[in-house]
Write a protein that holds these residues in place. Structure first.
Motif, PDB file in Angstrom:
ATOM      1  N   GLN A  35     -13.049  42.996  -7.070  1.00 29.90           N
ATOM      2  CA  GLN A  35     -11.874  42.338  -6.521  1.00 29.90           C
ATOM      3  C   GLN A  35     -10.635  43.211  -6.727  1.00 29.90           C
ATOM      4  O   GLN A  35     -10.557  43.982  -7.684  1.00 29.90           O
ATOM      5  CB  GLN A  35     -11.643  40.990  -7.211  1.00 29.90           C
ATOM      6  N   ARG A  36      -9.703  43.046  -5.826  1.00 30.26           N
ATOM      7  CA  ARG A  36      -8.408  43.708  -5.956  1.00 30.26           C
ATOM      8  C   ARG A  36      -7.613  43.015  -7.058  1.00 30.26           C
ATOM      9  O   ARG A  36      -7.487  41.784  -7.067  1.00 30.26           O
ATOM     10  CB  ARG A  36      -7.658  43.601  -4.622  1.00 30.26           C
ATOM     11  N   LEU A  37      -7.081  43.772  -8.017  1.00 32.05           N
ATOM     12  CA  LEU A  37      -6.286  43.181  -9.089  1.00 32.05           C
ATOM     13  C   LEU A  37      -4.866  42.928  -8.589  1.00 32.05           C
ATOM     14  O   LEU A  37      -4.201  43.848  -8.104  1.00 32.05           O
ATOM     15  CB  LEU A  37      -6.255  44.093 -10.311  1.00 32.05           C
ATOM     16  N   PRO A  38      -4.380  41.697  -8.703  1.00 30.01           N
ATOM     17  CA  PRO A  38      -3.038  41.382  -8.196  1.00 30.01           C
ATOM     18  C   PRO A  38      -1.951  41.983  -9.080  1.00 30.01           C
ATOM     19  O   PRO A  38      -2.186  42.354 -10.247  1.00 30.01           O
ATOM     20  CB  PRO A  38      -3.005  39.858  -8.241  1.00 30.01           C
ATOM     21  N   ARG A  60      -2.848  48.104  -3.488  1.00 31.91           N
ATOM     22  CA  ARG A  60      -3.647  48.614  -2.373  1.00 31.91           C
ATOM     23  C   ARG A  60      -4.822  49.398  -2.943  1.00 31.91           C
ATOM     24  O   ARG A  60      -4.674  50.168  -3.899  1.00 31.91           O
ATOM     25  CB  ARG A  60      -2.802  49.520  -1.475  1.00 31.91           C
ATOM     26  N   PHE A  61      -5.982  49.221  -2.349  1.00 28.48           N
ATOM     27  CA  PHE A  61      -7.184  49.896  -2.829  1.00 28.48           C
ATOM     28  C   PHE A  61      -7.037  51.414  -2.709  1.00 28.48           C
ATOM     29  O   PHE A  61      -6.658  51.946  -1.654  1.00 28.48           O
ATOM     30  CB  PHE A  61      -8.407  49.453  -2.029  1.00 28.48           C
ATOM     31  N   ASP A  84     -12.280  34.678  -9.835  1.00 28.81           N
ATOM     32  CA  ASP A  84     -11.054  34.943  -9.088  1.00 28.81           C
ATOM     33  C   ASP A  84      -9.995  35.477 -10.044  1.00 28.81           C
ATOM     34  O   ASP A  84      -9.425  34.724 -10.838  1.00 28.81           O
ATOM     35  CB  ASP A  84     -10.565  33.664  -8.403  1.00 28.81           C
ATOM     36  N   VAL A  85      -9.717  36.786  -9.968  1.00 28.42           N
ATOM     37  CA  VAL A  85      -8.746  37.380 -10.895  1.00 28.42           C
ATOM     38  C   VAL A  85      -7.314  37.016 -10.529  1.00 28.42           C
ATOM     39  O   VAL A  85      -6.386  37.375 -11.256  1.00 28.42           O
ATOM     40  CB  VAL A  85      -8.901  38.917 -10.957  1.00 28.42           C
ATOM     41  N   SER A  86      -7.126  36.306  -9.419  1.00 28.15           N
ATOM     42  CA  SER A  86      -5.800  35.810  -9.061  1.00 28.15           C
ATOM     43  C   SER A  86      -5.548  34.407  -9.599  1.00 28.15           C
ATOM     44  O   SER A  86      -4.458  33.848  -9.376  1.00 28.15           O
ATOM     45  CB  SER A  86      -5.629  35.794  -7.527  1.00 28.15           C
ATOM     46  N   ASP A  87      -6.509  33.843 -10.310  1.00 33.75           N
ATOM     47  CA  ASP A  87      -6.349  32.507 -10.866  1.00 33.75           C
ATOM     48  C   ASP A  87      -5.170  32.495 -11.850  1.00 33.75           C
ATOM     49  O   ASP A  87      -5.097  33.339 -12.745  1.00 33.75           O
ATOM     50  CB  ASP A  87      -7.622  32.093 -11.589  1.00 33.75           C
ATOM     51  N   PRO A  88      -4.220  31.562 -11.696  1.00 35.62           N
ATOM     52  CA  PRO A  88      -3.035  31.555 -12.564  1.00 35.62           C
ATOM     53  C   PRO A  88      -3.370  31.482 -14.053  1.00 35.62           C
ATOM     54  O   PRO A  88      -2.669  32.100 -14.873  1.00 35.62           O
ATOM     55  CB  PRO A  88      -2.269  30.315 -12.108  1.00 35.62           C
ATOM     56  N   GLN A 124     -12.278  43.869 -24.163  1.00 40.24           N
ATOM     57  CA  GLN A 124     -13.003  42.922 -23.329  1.00 40.24           C
ATOM     58  C   GLN A 124     -13.486  43.613 -22.057  1.00 40.24           C
ATOM     59  O   GLN A 124     -12.834  44.521 -21.544  1.00 40.24           O
ATOM     60  CB  GLN A 124     -12.082  41.752 -22.958  1.00 40.24           C
ATOM     61  N   VAL A 125     -14.631  43.174 -21.564  1.00 44.48           N
ATOM     62  CA  VAL A 125     -15.099  43.544 -20.233  1.00 44.48           C
ATOM     63  C   VAL A 125     -14.938  42.320 -19.333  1.00 44.48           C
ATOM     64  O   VAL A 125     -15.422  41.236 -19.659  1.00 44.48           O
ATOM     65  CB  VAL A 125     -16.569  43.989 -20.242  1.00 44.48           C
ATOM     66  N   VAL A 126     -14.239  42.505 -18.235  1.00 43.73           N
ATOM     67  CA  VAL A 126     -14.078  41.441 -17.250  1.00 43.73           C
ATOM     68  C   VAL A 126     -14.925  41.792 -16.036  1.00 43.73           C
ATOM     69  O   VAL A 126     -14.674  42.803 -15.366  1.00 43.73           O
ATOM     70  CB  VAL A 126     -12.608  41.263 -16.828  1.00 43.73           C
ATOM     71  N   ILE A 127     -15.941  40.991 -15.784  1.00 41.87           N
ATOM     72  CA  ILE A 127     -16.742  41.162 -14.575  1.00 41.87           C
ATOM     73  C   ILE A 127     -16.044  40.399 -13.457  1.00 41.87           C
ATOM     74  O   ILE A 127     -15.976  39.175 -13.479  1.00 41.87           O
ATOM     75  CB  ILE A 127     -18.185  40.668 -14.771  1.00 41.87           C
ATOM     76  N   ALA A 128     -15.490  41.153 -12.523  1.00 39.98           N
ATOM     77  CA  ALA A 128     -14.797  40.574 -11.368  1.00 39.98           C
ATOM     78  C   ALA A 128     -15.700  40.786 -10.161  1.00 39.98           C
ATOM     79  O   ALA A 128     -15.626  41.829  -9.496  1.00 39.98           O
ATOM     80  CB  ALA A 128     -13.442  41.249 -11.158  1.00 39.98           C
ATOM     81  N   PRO A 129     -16.605  39.855  -9.890  1.00 43.81           N
ATOM     82  CA  PRO A 129     -17.628  40.081  -8.862  1.00 43.81           C
ATOM     83  C   PRO A 129     -17.025  40.169  -7.469  1.00 43.81           C
ATOM     84  O   PRO A 129     -15.926  39.673  -7.207  1.00 43.81           O
ATOM     85  CB  PRO A 129     -18.540  38.858  -8.997  1.00 43.81           C
TER      86      PRO A 129
END
Length: 258
Positions: free
Chosen positions: A129-132, A180-181, A104-108, A31-36
């Protein structure tokens, strides 16, 4: 091997970056996840104007608009006309890889889906986006490709700063991802020389080529990864977008954006 690729929707350089990766490894990319980026289109255009200044910013905006228009053409028309793809989604679809945009990649709910899918590897290439932590922990490994030779030039505008400081070379770094980035241990780097004719645009193209080559090598060798090297963290290594005074100095030294 099951890979989830995180990226953004940037239309000028990312399609060039990703196509060689799909050519060789589409069968392993689930899968490709576009995290804008967490900004509106207007805010992103303003950010680009802040990066390039008025004149070059207008030219870049026109390039963006042209890419968007070409991508909107039906079927493979744009590919036949220009010889390349003009969006991340178009590249992924051409190789049969599902694409999903996650605001929002932080969405539960998204985190729960990632944990249930249990991918082997998360590969991040210019994700917005920063991946949690829970997303990073859903896979055996998580690797980011950053467009500089870390620890130099963490952050943004990675094609600008090596030219601004007169570096002889730059490149792409593969490093383990942390919350951390650009701070995780370094796995591998691919460098290339810079010369007087280089512009910010040409360096971004070279970064896309070097990054694609490095990604192809890492995926071919996976699950084996190179030995980790310490990625020393120094606040002075972080760079954001250039300020007007830095752009002025850049031009005075004979450099160019395009």
């Amino acid at each position: 091997m099951r890979v989830v690729l995180f990226t953004s929707a940037e239309p000028l350089y990312l399609p060039r970056y990703l196509q060689p990766i799909f050519e060789t490894h589409a069968d392993t990319i689930d899968q490709v996840v576009i995290a804008p980026f967490d900004t509106s289109t207007v805010e992103e255009l303003r950010s680009q104007a802040g990066m390039y200044g008025a004149s070059a910013g207008i030219r870049m905006a026109l390039r963006y608009g042209r890419s968007r228009a070409l991508d909107a053409l039906p079927g493979q028309v744009a590919r036949r006309v220009t010889g390349r793809y003009h969006s991340v989604s178009a590249v992924a679809r051409a190789y049969g890889v599902p694409v999903e945009r996650i605001p929002d990649v932080s969405d539960p709910a998204f985190i729960e889906r990632m944990e249930a899918s249990e991918p082997d590897l998360l590969l991040s290439i210019v994700a917005g986006q920063r991946l949690p932590g829970p997303v990073l922990e859903s896979a055996d490994d998580a690797v980011n490709l950053h467009g500089s030779l870390l620890p130099k030039y963490r952050g943004r505008a990675t094609a600008f700063w090596p030219l601004f400081y007169g570096d002889a070379r730059t490149g792409v770094t593969a490093h383990r991802m942390t919350e951390r980035f650009d701070a995780g241990p370094i796995l591998a780097q691919q460098a290339f020389p810079l010369d007087d004719a280089d512009t910010v645009d040409s360096v971004y193209r070279k970064l896309a080529e070097a990054g694609a080559s490095l990604a192809v090598e890492l995926l071919a060798a996976y699950p084996e990864l190179p030995a980790e090297r310490f990625n020393e963290t120094n606040p002075a290594d972080y760079h954001g977008l250039p300020a007007p005074e830095e752009r002025r100095l850049f031009y005075e030294r004979g450099n160019a954006f395009l």
